[in-house]
Design a protein around this motif. Structure first.
Motif, short mmCIF file in Angstrom:
data_model
loop_
_atom_site.label_atom_id
_atom_site.label_comp_id
_atom_site.label_asym_id
_atom_site.label_seq_id
_atom_site.Cartn_x
_atom_site.Cartn_y
_atom_site.Cartn_z
N TYR A 42 0.81 -1.22 0.00
CA TYR A 42 0.00 0.00 0.00
C TYR A 42 0.84 1.26 0.00
N GLY A 43 2.15 1.12 -0.25
CA GLY A 43 3.01 2.29 -0.34
C GLY A 43 3.13 3.06 0.96
N ASP A 44 3.18 2.36 2.10
CA ASP A 44 3.31 3.04 3.39
C ASP A 44 4.71 3.60 3.61
N LEU A 45 5.72 3.02 2.95
CA LEU A 45 7.11 3.43 3.14
C LEU A 45 7.75 3.74 1.79
N PRO A 46 8.75 4.64 1.77
CA PRO A 46 9.32 5.07 0.50
C PRO A 46 10.32 4.11 -0.12
N LEU A 47 11.01 3.31 0.69
CA LEU A 47 12.11 2.49 0.18
C LEU A 47 11.90 1.02 0.53
N ALA A 48 12.36 0.15 -0.36
CA ALA A 48 12.33 -1.29 -0.09
C ALA A 48 13.46 -1.65 0.87
N LEU A 49 13.26 -2.73 1.64
CA LEU A 49 14.31 -3.19 2.55
C LEU A 49 15.23 -4.18 1.85
N GLY A 50 14.64 -5.15 1.15
CA GLY A 50 15.41 -6.04 0.30
C GLY A 50 16.30 -7.03 1.01
N LYS A 51 15.93 -7.49 2.19
CA LYS A 51 16.75 -8.46 2.89
C LYS A 51 16.31 -9.90 2.60
N THR A 52 15.01 -10.19 2.72
CA THR A 52 14.51 -11.53 2.41
C THR A 52 13.17 -11.40 1.72
N LYS A 53 12.70 -12.51 1.14
CA LYS A 53 11.40 -12.48 0.47
C LYS A 53 10.24 -12.40 1.46
N TRP A 54 10.53 -12.59 2.76
CA TRP A 54 9.48 -12.54 3.77
C TRP A 54 9.38 -11.18 4.46
N ASP A 55 10.20 -10.22 4.06
CA ASP A 55 10.13 -8.88 4.66
C ASP A 55 8.72 -8.32 4.49
N PHE A 56 8.22 -7.64 5.52
CA PHE A 56 6.89 -7.05 5.43
C PHE A 56 6.83 -5.74 6.21
N VAL A 57 5.78 -4.96 5.93
CA VAL A 57 5.58 -3.68 6.59
C VAL A 57 4.59 -3.86 7.74
N LEU A 58 4.92 -3.26 8.87
CA LEU A 58 4.06 -3.23 10.04
C LEU A 58 3.59 -1.79 10.22
N GLN A 59 2.27 -1.57 10.25
CA GLN A 59 1.74 -0.21 10.29
C GLN A 59 0.75 -0.06 11.44
N SER A 60 0.83 1.08 12.12
CA SER A 60 -0.12 1.39 13.18
C SER A 60 -0.16 2.90 13.35
N ALA A 61 -1.38 3.44 13.54
CA ALA A 61 -1.56 4.89 13.67
C ALA A 61 -0.90 5.57 12.48
N GLU A 62 0.01 6.53 12.72
CA GLU A 62 0.65 7.25 11.62
C GLU A 62 1.99 6.65 11.22
N GLY A 63 2.43 5.59 11.89
CA GLY A 63 3.76 5.05 11.67
C GLY A 63 3.76 3.75 10.90
#
Length: 398
Positions: free
Chosen positions: A196-217
């Motif tokens: 959902y485009g919550d963050l500007p840059l990819a992390l690129g460490k593993t295929k299981w990397d994911f974004v955790l979002q809560s409130a404004e962060g």
């Protein structure tokens, strides 16, 4: 509109109901005004909904200026007085603050719309109420800046920075240096591989990397596969997003990117909400992007077979939406017959400074062939405005 203290809030299965007589504050361009609602207001949270503000740091803001351009952000910052205008302290480049209401404080949570002046036109009517001329006269010899030179926060406000009771996604996003190399346990929504485009840059460490979002962060999480008792989540599938999970791990930094190197993950209940804010748009959206130039031009003939194709847009588009939405093919001859066999191999790059795409072919095109370039549906500007599907045809030479 910000919910005022004292309103009745009842959580029920992810929905929040606000009782009769709730007082809300509506942000208008001229001043704040209060209205009383005499009916229930229902707010439904969906997995794909983006937050109205993005919690970040000055370093990340400047490092990913294209991503944040035109968005509302919140930063935990100290401020400096620079003549008759404030600016963020310790920012990699100057970020000047234009207040919605004057403030005497010099530290706290700064909230406002982030703009790169070099990415907007000097005569853009949306900013007619701001005196940029005085600022530019002092810091840039009166010249309108280029991109990534001068940044501003507009309609800004400053609130006291509260001390969090414990680590949270928002607290870490606002002040990552306070948590680096510390073990934390935080709860947030599983948002997949930044689907959902919550963050500007990819992390690129593993295929299981994911974004955790809560409130404004929002934060990246790596180190664990998102599965456990009663759940098995795939970061590439939107259908798996929206689940609340609890992550335990160490906070790390990679450039301007903050992430959690996790050691454990489990399902969790949604945390209690303390406030709900509904943003009332005050500025009209920009018109949708459009193609304003191409080389070769439409129906061009005798085009060199090894020349790249360049397509320029009227304003910035989101590079992530360009991927897999460019198609190049040979057009079958009008009098019958087949087009050359084989798949055209090419690479597409996006030039941010020129807001243009360039298509380079792996091998020279076939001689005397009509070539068609299609920009497919789904390409959007940074604010989500769609580009209409577009095509270009030209004919190669010797």
């Amino acid at each position: 509109m910000a919910l005022q203290p004292g309103a009745d809030v009842i959580g029920a299965g992810g929905l929040m109901f606000f009782g009769l007589g709730v007082i809300l504050r509506v942000s208008g361009r001229s001043r704040l005004r209060r209205i009383v609602l005499l009916a229930c207001l229902l707010v439904t949270a969906t997995a794909g909904a983006q937050t109205s503000r993005l919690a970040t740091t000055a370093e990340t803001l400047i490092g990913s200026a294209v991503f944040f351009h035109g968005r509302t952000v919140v930063l935990k910052q100290k401020l400096l007085s620079d003549g008759d205008v404030a600016r963020l302290a310790d920012a990699p480049r100057p970020v000047y603050v234009f207040w919605a209401e004057a403030t005497s404080r010099d530290e706290g949570e700064v909230r406002g719309e982030f703009w790169d002046l070099g990415r907007i036109e000097a005569r853009d009517g949306r900013f007619a109420g701001y005196d940029f001329a005085r600022l530019l006269e002092r810091v840039n010899r009166g010249q309108w800046p280029g991109r990534n030179q001068i940044f501003v926060l507009l309609k800004a406000s400053l609130l006291p920075a509260t001390t969090p009771r414990g680590p949270s996604v928002r607290a870490i996003a606002l002040a990552p240096d306070d948590y680096v190399d510390r073990e934390v346990k935080v709860i947030g929504r599983f948002k997949g591989s930044n689907l959902y485009g919550d963050l500007p840059l990819a992390l690129g460490k593993t295929k299981w990397d994911f974004v955790l979002q809560s409130a404004e962060g929002a934060l990246w999480v790596t180190g664990v596969r998102p599965r456990g008792k009663g759940f098995d989540l795939d970061p590439s599938k939107r259908v798996d997003t929206g689940r609340w999970v609890e992550v335990t791990g160490l906070v790390r930094r990679q450039g301007v990117t903050t992430y959690i190197d996790a050691s454990a993950i489990g399902l969790a209940n949604a945390p209690a909400e303390t406030a709900v804010e509904v943003v009332v748009p005050e500025q009209p959206r920009q018109p949708p992007p459009e193609v304003i130039f191409s080389a070769p031009v439409q129906d061009d003939r005798d085009v060199e077979r090894g020349t790249p194709v360049r397509i320029q847009f009227s304003r910035d588009v989101d590079p992530r939406t360009v991927k897999d939405r460019v198609l190049v093919s040979y057009v079958p001859p009008a009098g019958g017959g087949a087009a050359p066999a084989g798949v055209l191999k090419f690479a597409v790059t996006y030039n941010d400074a020129a807001h243009a795409v360039e298509i380079k072919f792996a091998e020279p095109l076939e001689r005397y062939q009509q070539v068609k370039v299609d920009l497919l549906e789904g390409i959007t500007a940074l604010d989500g405005q769609p580009l209409k599907p577009w095509s270009l045809t030209f004919t190669t030479g010797r």
